[in-house]
Design a protein around this motif. Structure first.
Motif, short mmCIF file in Angstrom:
data_model
loop_
_atom_site.label_atom_id
_atom_site.label_comp_id
_atom_site.label_asym_id
_atom_site.label_seq_id
_atom_site.Cartn_x
_atom_site.Cartn_y
_atom_site.Cartn_z
N TYR A 20 37.73 5.49 49.82
CA TYR A 20 37.03 5.85 48.58
C TYR A 20 36.05 4.74 48.18
O TYR A 20 34.85 4.87 48.32
N GLU B 194 39.91 19.31 45.59
CA GLU B 194 38.66 20.06 45.74
C GLU B 194 38.83 21.44 46.34
O GLU B 194 38.00 21.85 47.16
N HIS C 122 32.27 18.29 47.07
CA HIS C 122 33.16 18.67 48.18
C HIS C 122 33.01 20.13 48.58
O HIS C 122 33.39 20.50 49.69
N ALA D 141 31.83 12.13 48.73
CA ALA D 141 32.06 12.71 47.40
C ALA D 141 32.16 11.60 46.35
O ALA D 141 31.68 11.76 45.22
N GLU E 170 35.64 11.82 51.54
CA GLU E 170 35.90 11.07 50.31
C GLU E 170 34.80 10.06 50.00
O GLU E 170 34.44 9.87 48.85
N HIS F 268 32.15 14.72 41.76
CA HIS F 268 32.80 14.41 43.04
C HIS F 268 33.37 15.70 43.66
O HIS F 268 33.06 16.05 44.80
N GLU F 269 34.18 16.42 42.87
CA GLU F 269 34.86 17.60 43.42
C GLU F 269 33.86 18.69 43.77
O GLU F 269 34.00 19.37 44.79
ZN ZN Z 1 37.59 13.78 46.98
#
Ligand code: ZN
Length: 799
Positions: free
Chosen positions: A375, A255, A290, A312, A309, A286-287
């Motif tokens: 995660y 990210e 971030h 995200a 994490e 997700h990225e």
């Molecule tokens: Zn991540």
């Protein structure tokens, strides 16, 4: 000797106002020049700056040359007077091929060279001298000298690209592990959105694939961007947004502010399945999340890496499912990701989602935080938090947090205080049981007469959907319930099947009553909602003994309509049950059961046909069928073999003795890419001869520069469920030899850990591993071995 928490705290207390002016010269293919001027303010005293394994180094401090007492890791800066100083470190460093440093890759398709710094944790010091810790953020000004025909990308907006000099705008203050530089003859798709320059980039030899998917990639990027612009009160924090498919990235994606790197597996050749598209959209979302959570506001130390994490990961699945138009993303989370989190939570290595800082005493320990707890479980726990708080209060707290700590660092305590102020509920009490304790609760269905009763074993409050079904699993109703210490009776659903956590809102083991369980085991594939099926597939495969597991697969898989659930059930069966849990003697029969369940009888749905064909190619012993697929470049039902499926067929044929080296070489030439080279390496290693196994083992263990990817490809071919006796000597050899290989670096050590024998082991072989663990095994490898032992034991005991 990675940085310790104590050292980081002392340095953060001493230093401030850090900034970097960096020049990288990557014109030579042999080594690169890295010259950085680091300005900082200090309270005075002794400190140090990191630089990893430079071949040569010159240092000046405030304009005067100093003779550095450089030990290959750190340059001491002793006796500094209070005030502002500038240290200039001019170094020559080697490129790497394991992704930990400035990575170099030469494309076999066209001979073009690419370099990239894909950083994270304490890898930045392998690129330039820096105060390599999260809470000494600073602006970075970058100039790169490179081939004038190349594209060079970094965090900041490109300002100069002239005659081989590439300049970039100074970044906002960022943590130096988030620095990115990517250079090579990239193919680019660029545009502007809401005034912000954006781009997607891929290697020149992947230009056709990038163009094929460009419209979709752009659409997903814009939809996610607009969504985050709406829900976050802080504007997008950086000056540009490039997304780059880079060769040989160790992570799925990274990210870096304004310059996100993606693993190339997300740009597949030829066939892109719906699951590929969902996963890619999830990673894009997700990225991008971030940029706010992780980049704008960063953790102080690595114990809070989970916070980045988990947040995200939750956002990625949620936004792909509900905003970007990829229905079924949540199905893949329940079926393919969450089971791994439960497995991880039962290992000795499990830890609270939010560990204490003192439990992460150094950066090396920090590397182990990036696991299925941070995660998968963290994602599920954040989803439970949002369900429990409501989206509005959750976002109100998050926005206060982001604004309060913009371009700086914050802890879990900071986030909790913002959420606590935004919600009437007891957020701190919730965090204590959900975040500070490892393990998970069990939610049980029992009966009072024929009235279903829910009870909870454990300590956590839960809010989730309960669904009721007829005995043949026709839906009757569903509702959201809260469950804590008190049992919950559901009299309105007397005599019906009930499924708690039917939509997966919480993280708990589910145990059905015998009546509900029997209906599910009998009619699982008939249930209309794929999300509930995902929850139930995961639950059933987690709890049934091996014989019932295979029986269930044989009966339900041919009727399961979701390709996502077909793939997940096959992966779960082959990667866990068959590979780890069954007695070695039962493996051949189990492979036959799986192959039979994957039989393709005129499958009309192409996505489902792909999932089944991949399963069949991994398990069938029918060499005539595999040969026919290869010769016609299609399955018997006319499904074309994309490169991934074709290599799976070659791999299995090689394993069964149906293809020799010259034909594998012809396949490699036909493919012509780096992926094809690796496919051939795997197939050669998979041949059922003493010579092939011995050559594969030698290539894994005797070449000190074997790349991470080649090592992985060799291991994939070496271990074969169908060659138990042939590979038996390499189990002992693996245990004896690999601890010394694992000292090369943490990325390679992780790969060595993943190369653990991928077959059920005898008691004697397991004892060899236990015995070796009593001795000196590097930390990263130890973690993989202990996890493997726990998974094998857990698999055997829970039945
Ligand atoms: Zn991540």
């Amino acid at each position: 000797m990675s940085l310790t928490l104590d050292e980081a705290r002392a340095r953060a207390a001493m230093l401030s106002e850090v900034s970097y002016d960096l020049l990288l010269d990557v014109t030579s293919p042999d080594a690169f020049r890295s010259r950085v001027a680091v300005r900082f303010r200090t309270n005075g005293g002794d400190t140090f700056i990191e630089l990893h394994q430079a071949e040569s180094v010159d240092v000046t401090l405030d304009g005067a040359t100093v003779v550095p007492a450089y030990d290959g890791h750190r340059i001491p800066l002793d006796g500094l007077a209070p005030g502002v100083h500038e240290v200039v470190v001019d170094a020559r460093l080697r490129y790497v091929t394991d992704g930990e440093g400035l990575h170099t890759f030469t494309d076999p398709v066209d001979g073009e060279r690419y370099v990239g710094g894909y950083l994270g944790l304490d890898i930045t010091q392998r690129l330039f001298a820096c105060f390599d810790q999260l809470d000494l953020k600073g602006p970075i000004t970058l100039n790169v000298i490179a081939d004038p025909t190349w594209t060079v990308l970094s965090n900041g907006l490109s300002t100069v690209a002239d005659g081989g000099r590439f300049g970039f705008a100074t970044t906002r203050p960022i943590a130096c592990d988030l620095f990115a530089v990517v250079a090579g003859p990239y193919h680019s798709v660029r545009w502007e959105h809401q005034g912000l320059p954006m781009g997607w980039h891929a290697r020149r030899s992947l230009a056709a694939e990038l163009e094929r998917d460009a419209a979709e990639l752009r659409r997903v990027t814009e939809v996610c961007f607009d969504h985050y612009a709406k829900i976050f009160s802080e504007p997008f924090p950086f000056d540009s947004y490039d997304q780059v498919f880079v060769p040989e990235l160790n992570w799925g994606a990274m990210e870096c502010p304004g310059c996100v790197t993606f693993n190339e597996f997300m740009l597949p050749r030829e066939r892109v399945t719906d699951d590929d598209r969902r996963r890619r959209a999830m990673v894009i979302a997700h990225e991008m999340s971030h940029m706010w959570f992780g980049d704008l506001v960063s953790p102080v130390w690595w114990e809070d890496a989970w916070l980045n994490e988990s947040f995200a990961d939750y956002m990625g699945f949620e936004v792909a499912e509900t905003v970007a138009g990829y229905a079924g993303t949540r199905v893949s989370f329940e079926a393919a990701y969450k089971p791994g989190a439960f497995l991880a939570d039962r290992r000795r290595s499990t830890h609270p989602v939010a560990p204490a800082a003192e439990d992460v005493p150094d950066v090396d320990t920090g590397t182990t935080i990036f696991d299925a707890i941070s995660y998968g479980k963290g994602n599920a726990v954040v989803r439970q938090l949002v369900t429990w708080l409501g989206t509005a209060d959750f976002l109100a707290g998050v926005n206060t947090h982001l604004t309060r700590h913009r371009f700086a660092n914050a802890t879990l305590e900071d986030l909790l205080s913002a959420l606590d102020a935004a919600s009437p509920r007891d957020v701190r009490g919730w965090a204590e049981v959900w975040l500070r304790q490892s393990g998970h609760d069990t939610i049980r269905v029992s009966r009072s007469g024929d009235v279903p009763v829910l009870t909870r074993d454990g300590v956590r409050p839960h809010r989730f959907t309960v669904a009721a079904y007829s005995p043949s699993l026709e839906p009757v109703g569903s509702r959201l319930v809260d469950l804590a210490d008190e049992p919950l009776e559901l009299p309105e659903w007397a005599g019906l099947v009930v499924v708690p956590n039917a939509h997966g809102e919480t993280f708990a083991r589910i145990e059905l009553d015998p009546f509900s369980y029997d209906s599910v085991a009998r009619s699982l594939a008939d249930l209309p909602d794929p999300l509930v099926r995902a929850v139930l597939w995961a639950m059933v495969l987690d709890q049934v003994p091996p014989v019932s597991h295979l029986d269930l697969l044989a009966r339900q898989l041919p009727r399961e309509s979701s390709p996502t659930l077909v793939s997940a059930a096959l992966d779960r069966t082959l990667n866990n049950l068959v590979r780890r849990v069954l007695p070695p003697a039962d493996v051949p029969a189990a492979l036959e059961v799986v192959a039979a369940a994957c039989a393709l009888d005129g499958e009309a749905d192409e996505q489902r046909a792909v999932a089944l064909a991949r399963g069949l190619a991994r398990t069938t012993s029918d060499t005539v069928l595999l040969r026919r697929w290869l010769d016609t470049d299609a399955t018997d039902q006319g499904l074309a073999l994309d490169p991934e499926l074709r290599w799976a067929v070659v791999h299995r044929l090689a394993e069964l003795g149906g293809v020799e080296a010259p034909e594998i070489e012809a396949e490699r030439l036909r493919d012509g890419t780096a992926a094809g080279d690796l496919g051939a390496v795997t197939a050669l290693a998979a041949r059922p001869t003493v010579e092939a196994k011995s050559a594969a083992w030698a290539a894994m263990t005797e070449d000190p520069d074997v790349s991470v990817r080649r090592f992985r490809a060799l291991a994939a071919g070496l271990w074969s469920l169908s060659q138990r006796e042939l590979v038996a000597p390499y189990v002992a050899a693996y245990v004896a030899v690999t601890p010394s290989l694992a000292r090369r670096g943490s990325a390679f050590a992780a790969e060595v850990g993943r190369a653990f024998p991928a077959l059920p082991l005898t008691d004697e072989e397991l004892e060899l591993v236990r015995d070796a663990l009593r001795g000196d095994v590097p930390a990263v490898l130890r973690r993989y071995w202990e996890d493997e032992l726990d998974d094998r034991t857990a698999g055997a005991v829970s039945f």
